[in-house]
Design an enzyme around this catalytic site. Structure first.
Site, short mmCIF file in Angstrom:
data_model
loop_
_atom_site.label_atom_id
_atom_site.label_comp_id
_atom_site.label_asym_id
_atom_site.label_seq_id
_atom_site.Cartn_x
_atom_site.Cartn_y
_atom_site.Cartn_z
N GLN A 279 61.35 52.02 39.26
CA GLN A 279 60.46 52.50 38.46
C GLN A 279 59.60 50.81 38.44
O GLN A 279 58.34 50.25 37.76
CB GLN A 279 61.31 52.33 37.17
CG GLN A 279 60.16 53.61 36.35
CD GLN A 279 61.17 54.08 35.27
OE1 GLN A 279 61.66 53.36 34.71
NE2 GLN A 279 60.67 55.22 35.09
N GLU A 363 29.05 30.80 37.59
CA GLU A 363 28.58 31.36 37.39
C GLU A 363 29.18 31.68 35.88
O GLU A 363 28.67 32.56 34.63
CB GLU A 363 28.61 33.20 37.80
CG GLU A 363 27.95 32.83 39.09
CD GLU A 363 27.15 33.54 39.95
OE1 GLU A 363 26.45 34.30 38.53
OE2 GLU A 363 26.70 34.12 40.63
N SER A 366 35.42 31.22 32.15
CA SER A 366 35.31 32.35 30.78
C SER A 366 35.75 31.53 29.33
O SER A 366 35.20 32.43 28.90
CB SER A 366 37.29 32.99 30.78
OG SER A 366 37.86 32.54 32.55
#
Ligand code: CAA
Length: 379
Positions: A279, A363, A366
């Site tokens: 899991q 570009e 953040s």
């Protein structure tokens, strides 16, 4: 609202996927290891129309929409993020800027060979002291009547060594602040223009990133794009579209890492069963899939809004901010799922983890995306 892709979009996606698998995958590890520019592959991308995807066919482009572009970008970046940034800069910064704001003569002379992929282009904004703070241009373009005299240095320029056509942003009149900046088309080979050293990078090592040096370069007046002082507005407007390209590059890195990890988790056996049946691993993959799907929704929303002619400053910045965060997280998780194998080149994910980081930097970092987004929150 319809989330299904059209037949045409699916065909473009498949064409880019086939190209990436057959042309980019072989040799991607070697190109990364030795920082080799994918020259042959970029030539083929041009022949297939991937370098001028949204340009009007009358200027040699494929005449497609932005959704087609982000679909193709994702497929290319899934396999080779270096090829993706070469493609992104040519399409959404250089071709898009020239097509939207260039004169007819500039489009015939410069846009057409760029859109056909006969040559590639570079977008030259960043400087040693003007990265995020793009108004602080030190490169000067002094008005000499019939030409500009350009002096200065540009840094970290994607396609810097291989390009033939450079869109250079420079200060003409410092007293006017950002309204004293121009954008000029500079050709490789103009006297005084020199390609400087190539950067040694953490990732996207197949793309060539250079310093550019301008020493009394005479650029004819007809090579200015737009009115006098339009350069900063040109850069901002063009970058809004460019950010959708980088967001789709980040999305491709995330999706590619996720797919490799999902496959590996079903093949690798530990404690008597495939690790996907543990899991801890299955839940990690579930999270990776959710984040990648959410990033894709933001990227496609921005692309659709661009095709609708809406202002995409906000949606492009959101797509880039989120997709780049997801790229880092998902590539990191993919390395973790691969264990020791994830840390070696042959399994690809270590390269993708290194490649992912740049999507938070170029570009607009953040932090810049958050500036753009937060400014759009209050009218
Ligand atoms: N879209 C359209 N216009 C914009 C804009 C946007 N996203 N952001 C600012 N503007 C306009 C403003 O409306 C304003 O217009 P007016 O002249 O009408 O007043 C003008 O630009 C000046 O704006 P600000 O006063 O807001 O300028 P600022 O200095 O405070 O901040 C910034 C601007 C958003 C921080 C900007 O400097 C910026 O985006 N910086 C990041 C630069 C960047 O992205 N560099 C990437 C380099 S290229 C690259 O990376 C390519 C590659 O290698 C892959």
């Amino acid at each position: 609202m319809d989330f299904n892709l059209t037949e045409e979009h699916l065909m473009i996606q498949q064409a880019a996927r086939d190209f990436a698998q057959t042309e980019l995958l072989p040799g991607v590890i070697e190109r990364d290891e030795h920082s080799i520019f994918p020259a042959e592959q970029v030539k083929k991308m041009g022949e297939l129309g991937f370098l001028g995807m949204m340009v009007d066919p009358k200027y040699g482009g494929a005449g497609l929409d932005s959704v087609s572009y982000v679909l193709a970008m994702e497929e290319i970046a899934k396999v080779d993020a270096s090829a993706a940034v070469i493609m992104s800069v040519n399409n959404s910064l250089v071709c898009a800027g020239l097509e939207k704001y260039g004169t007819e003569e500039q489009k015939v002379k410069y846009l057409t060979p760029l859109a056909k992929g006969e040559v590639i282009g570079a977008f030259c904004l960043s400087e040693p002291e003007a990265g995020s703070d793009a108004t602080s241009q030190r490169t000067t373009a002094i008005d000499m009547g019939d030409h500009y005299l350009v002096n200065g240095t540009k840094n970290w320029i994607t396609n810097g060594g291989t390009a033939s056509t450079y869109l250079v942003i420079a200060q003409t009149d410092a007293s006017k602040g950002h309204k004293g900046i121009n954008v000029l088309i500079v050709e490789k080979g103009m006297p005084g223009f020199e390609v400087g050293p190539k950067e040694k990078k953490m990732g996207i090592r197949g793309s060539d990133t250079h310093t550019l040096l301008f020493n009394d370069v005479k650029v004819p007046k007809e090579n200015r794009i737009g009115e006098d002082g339009f350069g900063f507005a040109f850069a901002m407007s063009t970058l809004n579209g460019g950010r959708i390209g980088i967001a789709s590059q980040a999305l491709g890195i995330a999706q590619g890492s996720y797919e490799l990890a999902l496959k590996y988790a079903q093949e690798r056996v530990a404690f008597g069963k495939p690790i996907f049946q543990h899991q801890a691993i299955a839940f990690k993959l579930a999270d990776m899939h959710v984040k990648t799907t959410a990033a894709r929704l933001l990227v496609h929303k921005a692309a659709v809004e661009k095709d609708q002619g809406l202002d995409i400053a906000h949606s492009g910045a959101m797509a880039k901010l989120y997709a780049s965060e997801v790229a880092l997280e998902v590539a990191n998780d993919a390395v973790q799922i691969h264990g020791g194998n994830g840390y070696v080149a042959e399994y690809h994910v270590e390269r993708m983890m290194r490649d992912s980081k740049i999507t938070q930097i170029y570009e607009g970092t953040s932090e810049i995306q958050r500036i753009v987004i937060s400014r759009g929150l209050v009218k």
